[in-house]
Design a protein around this motif. Structure first.
Motif, PDB file in Angstrom:
ATOM      1  N   ILE A 397       8.830  48.636 -12.494  1.00 51.41           N
ATOM      2  CA  ILE A 397       9.286  47.409 -12.919  1.00 51.41           C
ATOM      3  C   ILE A 397      10.123  47.118 -11.563  1.00 51.41           C
ATOM      4  CG2 ILE A 397      10.879  46.304 -14.457  1.00 51.41           C
ATOM      5  CD1 ILE A 397       9.995  48.511 -16.511  1.00 51.41           C
ATOM      6  N   MET A 398      10.266  45.847 -11.372  1.00 51.69           N
ATOM      7  CA  MET A 398      11.167  45.020 -10.562  1.00 51.69           C
ATOM      8  C   MET A 398      12.147  44.101 -11.015  1.00 51.69           C
ATOM      9  SD  MET A 398      10.682  42.744  -7.289  1.00 51.69           S
ATOM     10  CE  MET A 398       9.292  43.511  -6.518  1.00 51.69           C
ATOM     11  N   LEU A 399      13.289  44.421 -11.088  1.00 53.42           N
ATOM     12  CA  LEU A 399      14.353  43.529 -11.587  1.00 53.42           C
ATOM     13  C   LEU A 399      14.991  42.644 -10.739  1.00 53.42           C
ATOM     14  CD1 LEU A 399      16.047  45.951 -14.066  1.00 53.42           C
ATOM     15  CD2 LEU A 399      14.312  44.270 -14.481  1.00 53.42           C
ATOM     16  N   ASN A 400      15.482  41.459 -10.627  1.00 49.80           N
ATOM     17  CA  ASN A 400      15.867  40.638  -9.985  1.00 49.80           C
ATOM     18  C   ASN A 400      17.149  39.914 -10.440  1.00 49.80           C
ATOM     19  OD1 ASN A 400      14.352  41.112  -7.754  1.00 49.80           O
ATOM     20  ND2 ASN A 400      12.833  39.497  -8.489  1.00 49.80           N
ATOM     21  N   VAL A 401      18.206  39.986 -10.261  1.00 45.57           N
ATOM     22  CA  VAL A 401      19.408  39.583 -10.981  1.00 45.57           C
ATOM     23  C   VAL A 401      20.047  38.494  -9.910  1.00 45.57           C
ATOM     24  CG1 VAL A 401      21.905  39.795 -11.442  1.00 45.57           C
ATOM     25  CG2 VAL A 401      20.153  41.697 -11.901  1.00 45.57           C
ATOM     26  N   ALA A 402      20.135  37.172 -10.240  1.00 51.82           N
ATOM     27  CA  ALA A 402      20.714  36.102  -9.591  1.00 51.82           C
ATOM     28  C   ALA A 402      21.618  35.152 -10.265  1.00 51.82           C
ATOM     29  CB  ALA A 402      19.379  35.418  -9.087  1.00 51.82           C
ATOM     30  N   ALA A 403      22.393  34.617  -9.553  1.00 50.20           N
ATOM     31  CA  ALA A 403      23.360  33.476 -10.035  1.00 50.20           C
ATOM     32  C   ALA A 403      23.077  32.329  -9.120  1.00 50.20           C
ATOM     33  CB  ALA A 403      24.731  33.947 -10.215  1.00 50.20           C
ATOM     34  N   MET A 404      22.913  31.104  -9.600  1.00 54.82           N
ATOM     35  CA  MET A 404      22.791  29.849  -8.757  1.00 54.82           C
ATOM     36  C   MET A 404      23.987  28.912  -9.092  1.00 54.82           C
ATOM     37  SD  MET A 404      19.670  30.962  -8.182  1.00 54.82           S
ATOM     38  CE  MET A 404      18.185  30.451  -9.264  1.00 54.82           C
ATOM     39  N   TYR A 405      24.840  28.364  -8.012  1.00 55.25           N
ATOM     40  CA  TYR A 405      26.084  27.878  -8.305  1.00 55.25           C
ATOM     41  C   TYR A 405      26.106  26.837  -7.053  1.00 55.25           C
ATOM     42  CZ  TYR A 405      27.476  31.148  -4.590  1.00 55.25           C
ATOM     43  OH  TYR A 405      27.222  31.890  -3.268  1.00 55.25           O
ATOM     44  N   GLY A 406      27.205  25.977  -7.446  1.00 57.70           N
ATOM     45  CA  GLY A 406      27.283  24.481  -6.930  1.00 57.70           C
ATOM     46  C   GLY A 406      27.943  24.620  -5.574  1.00 57.70           C
ATOM     47  N   HIS A 407      28.929  25.336  -5.197  1.00 55.95           N
ATOM     48  CA  HIS A 407      29.886  25.344  -4.068  1.00 55.95           C
ATOM     49  C   HIS A 407      29.987  26.788  -3.296  1.00 55.95           C
ATOM     50  CE1 HIS A 407      33.157  24.271  -1.450  1.00 55.95           C
ATOM     51  NE2 HIS A 407      32.372  23.098  -1.456  1.00 55.95           N
ATOM     52  N   HIS A 414      30.722  34.803  -8.598  1.00 53.56           N
ATOM     53  CA  HIS A 414      29.353  35.019  -8.901  1.00 53.56           C
ATOM     54  C   HIS A 414      28.758  36.357  -8.290  1.00 53.56           C
ATOM     55  CE1 HIS A 414      29.527  31.302 -10.749  1.00 53.56           C
ATOM     56  NE2 HIS A 414      29.836  30.688  -9.696  1.00 53.56           N
ATOM     57  N   GLU A 415      29.332  36.737  -7.116  1.00 54.86           N
ATOM     58  CA  GLU A 415      29.152  37.859  -6.361  1.00 54.86           C
ATOM     59  C   GLU A 415      29.420  39.113  -7.345  1.00 54.86           C
ATOM     60  OE1 GLU A 415      30.550  37.674  -2.347  1.00 54.86           O
ATOM     61  OE2 GLU A 415      28.884  36.571  -1.861  1.00 54.86           O
ATOM     62  N   ALA A 416      30.626  38.880  -8.026  1.00 54.56           N
ATOM     63  CA  ALA A 416      31.239  40.010  -8.842  1.00 54.56           C
ATOM     64  C   ALA A 416      30.378  40.149  -9.810  1.00 54.56           C
ATOM     65  CB  ALA A 416      32.717  39.452  -8.999  1.00 54.56           C
ATOM     66  N   TRP A 417      29.783  39.043 -10.632  1.00 49.13           N
ATOM     67  CA  TRP A 417      29.142  38.970 -11.787  1.00 49.13           C
ATOM     68  C   TRP A 417      27.761  39.805 -11.341  1.00 49.13           C
ATOM     69  CZ3 TRP A 417      24.262  37.012 -12.849  1.00 49.13           C
ATOM     70  CH2 TRP A 417      23.967  37.213 -14.194  1.00 49.13           C
TER      71      TRP A 417
END
Ligand SMILES: Cc1cc2nc3c(=O)[nH]c(=O)nc-3n(C[C@H](O)[C@H](O)[C@H](O)COP(=O)(O)OP(=O)(O)OC[C@H]3O[C@@H](n4cnc5c(N)ncnc54)[C@H](O)[C@@H]3O)c2cc1C
Length: 481
Positions: A397-407, A414-417
């Motif tokens: 299985i491959m897992l990708n965790v990502a957060a998209m943000y505005g600025h 978001h890096e910490a999350w």
């Protein structure tokens, strides 16, 4: 006036009628006009209209100013630019589709070699092979091959360049049925650091052919790929949106693992965007937005997909028989998300793991937070781990965790999350697929090339790129004797 822009010199000259004109001398004494005269393709200097657009890559947050951008027209241009960069010790960014998560498609102060004007494609339907210049996108290639009912598997996004995705491996909608993109790569033409154009395949330069199947852009500029085409006419595929409960998520993964190889799935557990086909009460709530592709007979496809539909009442069900190229819908131009992401392999996504995902995703303050689950196996796993430089054949299985943000200012939170969820999901020796790496440091690049793979790649790098000209990438430095 002479300005130093890292390794390029910008000479700003006064015009007789006032104002200033910038002349860029790339490296020692090579001027933009000279470069233009020497090349068949386009040369875009910082003072020109179109420069800002030309330095823009897919991901936002990279405000880099190259000394010059060259849109190569042919192999001779590529060889010229490679030699220019080598002789002047300039950073060289090689760009196909510009989708590098690490922003490797644009240099600050160096040369960008943009291949997007090199998009020739020849399909030999009888022999089931394609010869493709590397400026093509996955979507363009797939549409053209689809006209013959044929395909080569790339990823989940049509605008990704075939250059970058192929050299890193290529995990997509046909991974279980036909393997990685590199498993369909028969040969490549590549301009190496000395400016030579080499044809590489299993017999000619086999070491280099091994290395470019997973080793990324470390070994030269791939100008053309020869691919095997598979018969992929009508598929049963599309989007199935389900609730994002731990039970649904873990059962989805169990079904995807038990499914026949014809079925490849990509499940995104994410905050629902306000899309018209999603009922308003789900907007902003967690959903499982899954893409399914059954590459085979339509009736068998419907049977294979039935267990997924039965997991819960679908929020949206757009899975249907379609021509394979339809799996890449038209994309919005001008979309440049800022993202932080971490990728890893995993052995299991059970109820407990799914619960962790849901808890963390619910706590994210990002515009969009997502955990993507790709169940692997099938044809990808049947290739021996040492056969190519992609060495994760056995991973399930491959897992990708990502957060998209505005600025960009929001990066830290978001890096910490992302780091928190990544740590919570990590299962032993996680490893990583190089094409899903951001700028994450040397240790992470080594995780992409476990065991003997790294040493073998470093030795081949020393042979073909001893001065590490191709270093704006997930870099494998040349081995030192
Ligand atoms: C929205 C999105 C979806 C994605 N989905 C998938 C997916 O489903 N499956 C998957 O496997 N990957 C996927 N990726 C990752 C993708 O494969 C990598 O980002 C890949 O490197 C992008 O290739 P590119 O040519 O578009 O990018 P570029 O930024 O142009 O290239 C990336 C790097 O590849 C090298 N490179 C590119 N072309 C050449 C060339 N011709 N010769 C030598 N070196 C070259 C260079 O080192 C360059 O820095 C996705 C990425 C994005 C942004």
């Amino acid at each position: 006036m002479l300005l130093k822009n890292k390794s390029a010199e910008i000479y700003v000259e006064s015009k007789p009628n006032g104002g200033e004109v910038a002349r860029v001398f790339v490296g020692e004494g090579i001027s933009i006009p000279q470069l233009r005269a020497a090349l068949n393709g386009r040369v875009i200097a910082p003072d020109e209209a179109g420069y800002d657009e030309a330095r823009t890559v897919f991901y936002g947050g990279f405000d880099r100013r190259p000394a010059v951008i060259v849109r190569a027209a042919d192999e001779a241009d590529i060889s010229h630019v490679v030699s220019l960069a080598r002789e002047n010790d300039m950073e060289l960014a090689v760009r196909s589709g510009g989708h590098s998560l690490a922003g490797h498609g644009v240099s600050d102060g160096g040369i960008v070699l943009d291949l997007s004007d090199m998009r020739a494609l020849h399909i030999d339907a009888e022999r089931r092979t394609a010869s493709a210049q590397t400026g093509l996108t996955a979507g363009e290639y797939t549409a053209a091959a689809g006209a013959y009912g044929l395909a080569t598997g790339f990823g989940d996004t049509g605008s990704v360049g075939i250059g970058g995705i192929t050299l890193g491996g290529g995990v997509g909608y046909l991974v279980r049925k036909h393997g990685l993109t590199i498993d369909s790569l028969l040969a490549a033409d590549i301009v190496t650091a000395d400016g030579r154009l080499l044809h590489v395949d299993a017999e000619t330069h086999p070491d280099l052919f091994w290395a470019i199947r997973g080793g990324g852009g470390n070994f030269g500029v791939a100008t053309r790929f020869q691919f095997r085409l598979q018969e992929v006419g009508t598929i049963v595929g599309g989007m199935l949106v389900l609730p994002a409960t731990p039970d649904v998520i873990s059962s989805f993964v169990a079904e995807a693992e038990a499914a026949p190889d014809e079925l490849s799935t990509i499940a995104n557990v994410m905050t629902a965007p306000p899309l018209p086909f999603l009922p308003a009460e789900y907007h902003g709530k967690l959903i499982t937005m899954a893409m399914l592709v059954y590459a085979g007979d339509a009736e068998a496809g419907q049977r294979a997909i039935a267990p997924f539909r039965a997991l819960a009442k679908p929020i949206a069900d757009m899975v249907r028989p379609m021509r394979y190229p339809e799996i890449y819908p038209p994309e919005e131009g001008g979309y440049h998300p800022i993202a932080v992401a971490r990728s890893m392999f995993a052995d299991v996504v059970d109820r407990r793991v799914a619960e962790t995902m849901v808890d963390h995703l619910q706590a994210s303050t990002a515009q969009m937070a997502v955990t993507q689950i790709r169940v692997l196996g099938g044809a990808m796993a049947r290739v021996p781990a040492g056969a190519t430089a992609f060495a994760h054949r056995g991973r399930r299985i491959m897992l990708n965790v990502a957060a998209m943000y505005g600025h960009p200012d929001e990066a830290a939170v978001h890096e910490a999350w992302v780091a928190g969820l990544t740590a919570a999901l990590r299962q032993g020796d996680a490893g990583v697929y190089v094409n899903f790496l951001g700028e994450e440091g040397v240790a992470r690049v080594r995780e992409a090339y476990p065991g003997a793979t790294w040493d073998r790649l470093a030795a081949i790098k020393a042979r073909y790129d001893p001065t590490n000209l191709f270093r704006l990438n997930h870099n494998i430095p040349p081995a030192i004797d």
